[in-house]
Motif scaffolding. Structure first.
Motif, PDB file in Angstrom:
ATOM      1  N   TYR A  39       0.824  -1.213   0.000  1.00 55.66           N
ATOM      2  CA  TYR A  39       0.000   0.000   0.000  1.00 55.66           C
ATOM      3  C   TYR A  39       0.860   1.266   0.000  1.00 55.66           C
ATOM      4  O   TYR A  39       0.533   2.238  -0.682  1.00 55.66           O
ATOM      5  N   ALA A  40       1.967   1.259   0.741  1.00 55.90           N
ATOM      6  CA  ALA A  40       2.832   2.439   0.821  1.00 55.90           C
ATOM      7  C   ALA A  40       3.474   2.757  -0.530  1.00 55.90           C
ATOM      8  O   ALA A  40       3.810   3.910  -0.794  1.00 55.90           O
ATOM      9  N   SER A  41       3.631   1.739  -1.380  1.00 53.64           N
ATOM     10  CA  SER A  41       4.232   1.967  -2.695  1.00 53.64           C
ATOM     11  C   SER A  41       3.191   1.987  -3.813  1.00 53.64           C
ATOM     12  O   SER A  41       3.539   1.893  -4.988  1.00 53.64           O
ATOM     13  N   SER A  42       1.912   2.105  -3.425  1.00 53.81           N
ATOM     14  CA  SER A  42       0.792   2.211  -4.372  1.00 53.81           C
ATOM     15  C   SER A  42       0.685   0.997  -5.286  1.00 53.81           C
ATOM     16  O   SER A  42       0.359   1.125  -6.466  1.00 53.81           O
ATOM     17  N   GLY A  43       0.947  -0.183  -4.747  1.00 50.40           N
ATOM     18  CA  GLY A  43       0.827  -1.416  -5.511  1.00 50.40           C
ATOM     19  C   GLY A  43      -0.519  -2.074  -5.318  1.00 50.40           C
ATOM     20  O   GLY A  43      -1.271  -1.735  -4.401  1.00 50.40           O
ATOM     21  N   VAL A  44      -0.828  -3.038  -6.187  1.00 47.66           N
ATOM     22  CA  VAL A  44      -2.040  -3.847  -6.053  1.00 47.66           C
ATOM     23  C   VAL A  44      -1.682  -5.301  -5.778  1.00 47.66           C
ATOM     24  O   VAL A  44      -2.547  -6.138  -5.566  1.00 47.66           O
ATOM     25  N   GLY A  45      -0.389  -5.588  -5.795  1.00 44.12           N
ATOM     26  CA  GLY A  45       0.107  -6.919  -5.488  1.00 44.12           C
ATOM     27  C   GLY A  45       1.567  -6.828  -5.113  1.00 44.12           C
ATOM     28  O   GLY A  45       2.260  -5.884  -5.503  1.00 44.12           O
ATOM     29  N   GLY A  96      -7.741 -20.244 -18.785  1.00 33.01           N
ATOM     30  CA  GLY A  96      -8.759 -20.360 -19.824  1.00 33.01           C
ATOM     31  C   GLY A  96      -9.143 -19.018 -20.404  1.00 33.01           C
ATOM     32  O   GLY A  96      -8.750 -17.965 -19.917  1.00 33.01           O
ATOM     33  N   GLY A  97      -9.956 -19.089 -21.459  1.00 39.69           N
ATOM     34  CA  GLY A  97     -10.461 -17.880 -22.105  1.00 39.69           C
ATOM     35  C   GLY A  97      -9.466 -17.294 -23.083  1.00 39.69           C
ATOM     36  O   GLY A  97      -8.359 -17.793 -23.258  1.00 39.69           O
ATOM     37  N   GLU A  98      -9.909 -16.232 -23.717  1.00 41.26           N
ATOM     38  CA  GLU A  98      -9.078 -15.524 -24.697  1.00 41.26           C
ATOM     39  C   GLU A  98      -7.977 -14.743 -23.989  1.00 41.26           C
ATOM     40  O   GLU A  98      -8.191 -14.206 -22.907  1.00 41.26           O
ATOM     41  N   GLU A  99      -6.828 -14.657 -24.637  1.00 47.69           N
ATOM     42  CA  GLU A  99      -5.788 -13.780 -24.112  1.00 47.69           C
ATOM     43  C   GLU A  99      -6.165 -12.346 -24.453  1.00 47.69           C
ATOM     44  O   GLU A  99      -6.663 -12.072 -25.540  1.00 47.69           O
ATOM     45  N   TRP A 100      -5.948 -11.436 -23.507  1.00 45.79           N
ATOM     46  CA  TRP A 100      -6.310 -10.039 -23.709  1.00 45.79           C
ATOM     47  C   TRP A 100      -5.211  -9.132 -23.150  1.00 45.79           C
ATOM     48  O   TRP A 100      -4.492  -9.511 -22.230  1.00 45.79           O
ATOM     49  N   PRO A 101      -5.048  -7.943 -23.754  1.00 44.28           N
ATOM     50  CA  PRO A 101      -3.976  -7.046 -23.327  1.00 44.28           C
ATOM     51  C   PRO A 101      -4.389  -6.193 -22.135  1.00 44.28           C
ATOM     52  O   PRO A 101      -5.557  -5.852 -21.971  1.00 44.28           O
ATOM     53  N   TYR A 102      -3.407  -5.862 -21.322  1.00 46.23           N
ATOM     54  CA  TYR A 102      -3.603  -4.941 -20.201  1.00 46.23           C
ATOM     55  C   TYR A 102      -2.256  -4.282 -19.959  1.00 46.23           C
ATOM     56  O   TYR A 102      -1.215  -4.939 -20.003  1.00 46.23           O
ATOM     57  N   ASN A 103      -2.285  -2.993 -19.704  1.00 46.15           N
ATOM     58  CA  ASN A 103      -1.056  -2.245 -19.503  1.00 46.15           C
ATOM     59  C   ASN A 103      -0.541  -2.500 -18.085  1.00 46.15           C
ATOM     60  O   ASN A 103      -1.086  -1.977 -17.125  1.00 46.15           O
ATOM     61  N   GLU A 104       0.502  -3.338 -17.978  1.00 39.55           N
ATOM     62  CA  GLU A 104       1.034  -3.742 -16.680  1.00 39.55           C
ATOM     63  C   GLU A 104       2.259  -2.935 -16.300  1.00 39.55           C
ATOM     64  O   GLU A 104       3.030  -2.492 -17.156  1.00 39.55           O
ATOM     65  N   GLY A 105       2.425  -2.796 -15.008  1.00 39.36           N
ATOM     66  CA  GLY A 105       3.622  -2.202 -14.432  1.00 39.36           C
ATOM     67  C   GLY A 105       4.041  -3.070 -13.270  1.00 39.36           C
ATOM     68  O   GLY A 105       3.366  -4.037 -12.923  1.00 39.36           O
ATOM     69  N   CYS A 106       5.170  -2.748 -12.648  1.00 40.32           N
ATOM     70  CA  CYS A 106       5.690  -3.565 -11.561  1.00 40.32           C
ATOM     71  C   CYS A 106       6.504  -2.692 -10.615  1.00 40.32           C
ATOM     72  O   CYS A 106       7.300  -1.868 -11.074  1.00 40.32           O
ATOM     73  N   LEU A 107       6.333  -2.889  -9.316  1.00 37.25           N
ATOM     74  CA  LEU A 107       7.085  -2.110  -8.337  1.00 37.25           C
ATOM     75  C   LEU A 107       8.588  -2.340  -8.469  1.00 37.25           C
ATOM     76  O   LEU A 107       9.381  -1.457  -8.159  1.00 37.25           O
ATOM     77  N   SER A 108       8.993  -3.519  -8.943  1.00 41.66           N
ATOM     78  CA  SER A 108      10.418  -3.819  -9.117  1.00 41.66           C
ATOM     79  C   SER A 108      10.979  -3.265 -10.432  1.00 41.66           C
ATOM     80  O   SER A 108      12.191  -3.254 -10.631  1.00 41.66           O
ATOM     81  N   ILE A 109      10.083  -2.832 -11.310  1.00 47.39           N
ATOM     82  CA  ILE A 109      10.491  -2.258 -12.602  1.00 47.39           C
ATOM     83  C   ILE A 109       9.755  -0.916 -12.749  1.00 47.39           C
ATOM     84  O   ILE A 109       8.877  -0.754 -13.591  1.00 47.39           O
ATOM     85  N   PRO A 110      10.089   0.047 -11.893  1.00 47.41           N
ATOM     86  CA  PRO A 110       9.318   1.295 -11.870  1.00 47.41           C
ATOM     87  C   PRO A 110       9.420   2.091 -13.164  1.00 47.41           C
ATOM     88  O   PRO A 110      10.424   2.050 -13.867  1.00 47.41           O
TER      89      PRO A 110
END
Length: 192
Positions: A39-45, A96-110
């Motif tokens: 939470y302190a680094s504004s992450g969701v995981g 399962g299901g179709e692959e779909w795009p989502y714009n991802e980011g990562c706390l380790s790769i700011p």
């Protein structure tokens, strides 16, 4: 306690992580610190390797993503109310299901965000913080966050899903991160 996040280039991010037992030292405290750090680094995981622990543990809170969507955007993720959960010793059973795009980011790769294609659903077997077993299927953005954090405990990063050209285009940014030439609002550990 807020823990420092391991930056891209550190070898712990490429380790296949180990299952743990209920006797893992100070597990409750570690989980509490992971929530606070996320939470302190504004992450969701946040996965344990990101705090320099090569164990199969991650936490996610996709509720905050769903809750912050505009009403018309919520239609894009039917059946996904989000979850706030601890995953220990997780192993994917099915996708399962179709692959779909989502714009991802990562706390380790700011400061690096890219579209990543992943399946719509994931079925995962894991134990919770009380070591109660679960096998659940998740969809939408919650499945996305689980896939992302699960990659961490398997020694993978979201950039591994990019095409070679995209990887080459962000190489200088990745090099800067690994050398500590980046400013973020949270403490990071760089590999020397």
């Amino acid at each position: 306690m807020i823990l420092p996040i391991v930056a891209y280039g550190h070898p712990v991010l490429r380790k296949m992580c180990e299952d743990i037992t209920p006797e893992y030292p100070d597990l409750d405290k570690l989980i509490a610190n992971m929530w606070e750090t996320m939470y302190a680094s504004s992450g969701v995981g946040l996965a344990a390797p990101q705090i320099n622990r090569p164990i199969r543990l991650f936490v996610i809170d996709s509720e905050q993503i769903i809750n912050n969507l505009e009403e018309d955007e919520k239609d894009e993720y039917p059946g996904d109310a989000g979850v706030k959960r601890v995953f220990i010793n997780a192993h994917i059973v099915a996708t399962g299901g179709e692959e779909w795009p989502y714009n991802e980011g990562c706390l380790s790769i700011p400061k690096v965000r890219e579209d990543v294609y992943r399946p719509e659903t994931v079925t995962i077997r894991y134990v919770d913080e009380h070591f109660q077993p679960h096998e659940d299927t998740f969809t939408g953005v919650t499945a996305r966050v689980i896939f992302h954090e699960y990659d961490h405990i398997d020694g993978k990063l979201f950039i591994d899903h990019l095409k070679p050209l995209k990887r080459r285009m962000i190489k200088s940014k990745l090099d800067d991160i690994s050398k500590g030439k980046i400013k973020v609002d949270y403490k990071m550990i760089f590999h020397k």
